[in-house]
Design a protein around this motif. Structure first.
Motif, mmCIF file in Angstrom:
data_model
loop_
_atom_site.group_PDB
_atom_site.id
_atom_site.type_symbol
_atom_site.label_atom_id
_atom_site.label_comp_id
_atom_site.label_asym_id
_atom_site.label_seq_id
_atom_site.Cartn_x
_atom_site.Cartn_y
_atom_site.Cartn_z
ATOM 1 N N GLU A 1 74.515 22.818 50.990
ATOM 2 C CA GLU A 1 73.578 21.810 50.502
ATOM 3 C C GLU A 1 73.065 22.202 49.124
ATOM 4 O OE1 GLU A 1 70.444 21.471 53.299
ATOM 5 O OE2 GLU A 1 71.705 20.654 54.914
ATOM 6 N N ALA B 1 74.596 30.542 53.706
ATOM 7 C CA ALA B 1 74.734 29.242 54.373
ATOM 8 C C ALA B 1 74.875 29.401 55.883
ATOM 9 C CB ALA B 1 75.934 28.491 53.805
ATOM 10 N N ARG B 2 75.624 30.402 56.317
ATOM 11 C CA ARG B 2 75.816 30.638 57.749
ATOM 12 C C ARG B 2 74.706 31.494 58.361
ATOM 13 N NH1 ARG B 2 81.019 29.509 59.786
ATOM 14 N NH2 ARG B 2 81.617 27.542 58.802
ATOM 15 N N SER C 1 83.862 22.509 58.154
ATOM 16 C CA SER C 1 82.479 22.567 58.634
ATOM 17 C C SER C 1 81.608 23.398 57.701
ATOM 18 C CB SER C 1 82.443 23.155 60.049
ATOM 19 O OG SER C 1 82.927 24.488 60.056
ATOM 20 N N PHE C 2 82.181 24.458 57.114
ATOM 21 C CA PHE C 2 81.411 25.278 56.176
ATOM 22 C C PHE C 2 81.050 24.487 54.922
ATOM 23 C CE2 PHE C 2 81.737 28.002 52.355
ATOM 24 C CZ PHE C 2 80.565 28.721 52.520
ATOM 25 N N ARG D 1 75.965 24.466 47.250
ATOM 26 C CA ARG D 1 77.236 23.778 47.015
ATOM 27 C C ARG D 1 77.637 23.869 45.547
ATOM 28 N NH1 ARG D 1 77.897 17.840 49.400
ATOM 29 N NH2 ARG D 1 77.789 19.141 51.282
ATOM 30 N N ARG E 1 80.722 21.308 54.704
ATOM 31 C CA ARG E 1 79.723 20.298 55.051
ATOM 32 C C ARG E 1 78.333 20.905 55.197
ATOM 33 N NH1 ARG E 1 84.003 18.089 58.342
ATOM 34 N NH2 ARG E 1 83.251 19.330 60.111
ATOM 35 N N GLU E 2 78.271 22.178 55.567
ATOM 36 C CA GLU E 2 76.974 22.830 55.734
ATOM 37 C C GLU E 2 76.306 23.167 54.406
ATOM 38 O OE1 GLU E 2 77.642 26.225 58.119
ATOM 39 O OE2 GLU E 2 78.108 25.104 59.953
#
Length: 222
Positions: free
Chosen positions: A86, A141-142, A80-81, A90, A83-84
């Motif tokens: 961008e 990101a989080r 999930s991380f 990334r 995929r988050e």
């Protein structure tokens, strides 16, 4: 006199009867009956089956799943991380990952001692700053540090990326010694020290991480 003799004769049988009554054995107490067994209740097959306390489903119901107890939770969080992530985040993350992986292969080759991995040489500094870059990318990101200026974690990420790249270039310079010495194999000569493929991969990863950080700045401004 006759009356006295008659009374004695009547008393004698009565005493004998009372003595016989005393000598008669006492009756044994009546035996107690054992209680009747309780009726056995038949199991109700129509009800739900009792859950096995050792089964995985029962343990999941009793306690929440944690990444330490269940590796699948850790893998799900990692997916999930990723995929988050961008755009620039990334790119920066995978660039830093390339630096980390490059430290597990030789960064330097010497004529006397052979190959040196990045982890057991000065390339370890690039390894540490690459890990820090990945951490700051994850924080951004989080959105963990929401109470600080968003530019602060981005600035820390850029500093770590630049240090990773610069130190990889410094290591390339330090590991280059063009002095020719006899080769341990054969009669040829070789350089005293030369950078290996790991150092070049570290430089490439550092460049990618810096470019990803700059792209992340563009997204921050938008």
């Amino acid at each position: 006199m006759e009356d006295i003799a008659r009374e004695k004769a009547q008393r004698a049988p009565s005493r004998a009867g009372s003595g016989a009554a005393k000598a008669a054995p006492a009756r044994a107490p009546a035996a107690r009956r054992a209680p009747a067994p309780a009726p056995i209740e038949e199991e109700d097959d129509s009800g739900d089956a009792v859950a096995d306390p050792w089964s995985r489903e029962a343990r999941e119901l009793e306690s929440p799943r944690s990444p330490i107890d269940d590796p699948e939770v850790l893998l799900d969080d990692a997916r999930s991380f990723l995929r988050e992530l961008e755009g620039g985040d990334r790119i920066a993350f995978w660039g830093a990952t390339l630096v980390v992986l490059s430290c597990f292969i030789p960064w330097k080759e010497t004529a006397a001692d052979g190959d040196f991995l990045g982890l057991i040489s000065l390339g370890f500094i690039s390894f540490l700053f690459a890990i820090a870059t990945m951490v700051f990318v994850g924080l951004r990101a989080r959105q963990v540090m929401t109470w600080v200026n968003p530019m602060l974690p981005w600035g820390a990420q850029m500093v770590c990326s630049v240090v990773t790249l610069v130190w990889s270039l410094v290591f390339l310079k330090l590991s280059s010694d063009t002095t020719l010495v006899p080769s341990p194999l054969g009669n040829s000569e070789m350089m005293n020290s030369s950078p290996s493929i790991g150092c070049f991969l570290g430089i490439l990863g550092g460049v990618i991480a810096v470019l990803g950080g700059l792209m992340g700045l563009k997204r921050q401004q938008e």
